[in-house]
Scaffold this motif. Structure first.
Motif, short mmCIF file in Angstrom:
data_model
loop_
_atom_site.label_atom_id
_atom_site.label_comp_id
_atom_site.label_asym_id
_atom_site.label_seq_id
_atom_site.Cartn_x
_atom_site.Cartn_y
_atom_site.Cartn_z
N SER A 31 1.10 -3.63 -2.91
CA SER A 31 1.66 -4.27 -1.74
C SER A 31 2.63 -3.34 -1.04
O SER A 31 3.20 -2.44 -1.64
CB SER A 31 2.41 -5.54 -2.14
N ILE A 32 2.77 -3.60 0.23
CA ILE A 32 3.80 -2.95 1.03
C ILE A 32 4.63 -4.08 1.58
O ILE A 32 4.11 -4.96 2.24
CB ILE A 32 3.19 -2.10 2.15
N SER A 33 5.91 -4.08 1.29
CA SER A 33 6.74 -5.21 1.69
C SER A 33 6.98 -5.19 3.19
O SER A 33 6.84 -4.17 3.86
CB SER A 33 8.08 -5.17 0.94
N SER A 34 7.39 -6.34 3.70
CA SER A 34 7.65 -6.44 5.13
C SER A 34 8.88 -5.64 5.53
O SER A 34 9.09 -5.36 6.69
CB SER A 34 7.83 -7.91 5.51
N GLN A 35 9.72 -5.25 4.58
CA GLN A 35 10.89 -4.44 4.89
C GLN A 35 10.56 -2.95 4.92
O GLN A 35 11.44 -2.13 5.07
CB GLN A 35 12.01 -4.68 3.87
N GLY A 36 9.32 -2.59 4.77
CA GLY A 36 8.96 -1.18 4.84
C GLY A 36 8.91 -0.50 3.50
O GLY A 36 8.97 0.71 3.42
N GLY A 37 8.82 -1.27 2.42
CA GLY A 37 8.76 -0.66 1.10
C GLY A 37 7.41 -0.04 0.82
O GLY A 37 6.42 -0.31 1.50
N LEU A 38 7.37 0.80 -0.18
CA LEU A 38 6.14 1.48 -0.56
C LEU A 38 5.93 1.30 -2.05
O LEU A 38 6.86 1.45 -2.83
CB LEU A 38 6.28 2.97 -0.23
N THR A 39 4.71 0.98 -2.47
CA THR A 39 4.42 0.75 -3.87
C THR A 39 4.05 2.05 -4.56
O THR A 39 3.13 2.75 -4.14
CB THR A 39 3.28 -0.27 -4.03
N LEU A 40 4.80 2.35 -5.61
CA LEU A 40 4.55 3.51 -6.47
C LEU A 40 4.26 2.97 -7.87
O LEU A 40 4.68 1.87 -8.22
CB LEU A 40 5.78 4.42 -6.52
N TYR A 41 3.56 3.75 -8.67
CA TYR A 41 3.23 3.31 -10.02
C TYR A 41 3.96 4.16 -11.05
O TYR A 41 3.77 5.37 -11.12
CB TYR A 41 1.71 3.35 -10.25
N PHE A 42 4.81 3.49 -11.85
CA PHE A 42 5.52 4.11 -12.96
C PHE A 42 5.06 3.43 -14.24
O PHE A 42 4.15 2.60 -14.23
CB PHE A 42 7.04 3.99 -12.75
N VAL A 43 5.68 3.76 -15.36
CA VAL A 43 5.26 3.23 -16.65
C VAL A 43 6.43 2.47 -17.28
O VAL A 43 7.56 2.95 -17.26
CB VAL A 43 4.78 4.37 -17.59
N ALA A 44 6.13 1.30 -17.85
CA ALA A 44 7.10 0.52 -18.61
C ALA A 44 6.36 -0.06 -19.81
O ALA A 44 5.25 -0.61 -19.65
CB ALA A 44 7.69 -0.60 -17.76
#
Length: 162
Positions: A31-44
């Motif tokens: 997803s890309i949020s309406s506030q201009g965020g960007l989705t990155l993939y990390f590990v947990a």
């Protein structure tokens, strides 16, 4: 007679043999949020996790985040975790690299990164592939060609893609 013919036709078409299919779960949606965020993939906990950065990258406000561009997303990923992401227990299996990333979306998505990819931990390669793939307009492809400084492209799939 016409009514019977119409009724028979509707009956035949309604029972064409298509069976209902169950919902297929493929992991968290990008997803890309309406506030201009960007989705990155990390590990947990050993698994890939989508993380939305809001309006700034690791360097703080004014970064390049806010577009659904695979090159920008991968560059943000390679810049590393920010303080909030570290506090949340996220980790990365990628080295910190500050260099341009090349992307081609003609036909199959192709990403060229400024680091050797063949020796990467598989989780690091998955981070690259999922981040680039879900930031592209070609997410339905399920994978991309990943090229590093250590040789020709290899086709990689995102384990979260359908």
């Amino acid at each position: 007679m016409t009514r019977w013919l119409v009724a028979l036709l509707l009956f035949v078409l309604a029972g064409c043999g298509v069976q209902p299919t169950p919902v297929v779960r493929v992991g968290p949606a990008p997803s890309i949020s309406s506030q201009g965020g960007l989705t990155l993939y990390f590990v947990a906990d050993g698994a890939l996790r989508p993380v939305t950065r809001e309006n700034s990258g690791p360097g703080g406000p004014g970064g390049t985040v806010g577009t659904a561009d695979p090159a920008t997303a991968v560059q943000e990923l390679l810049a590393g975790l920010n303080a909030d992401e570290k506090l949340r227990g996220l980790v990365t299996y990628l080295p910190q690299v500050y260099a341009p990333v090349e992307v081609s979306q003609q036909g199959q998505l192709s990403v060229i990164v400024p680091l050797p990819v063949r020796a990467l931990d598989p989780r690091g390669a998955d981070q690259l592939v999922c981040t680039a793939l879900f930031a592209s307009t070609n997410v339905a492809a399920g994978g991309l060609f990943l090229t590093g400084t250590d040789g020709p492209a290899t086709f990689r799939r995102c384990p979260l893609a359908y």
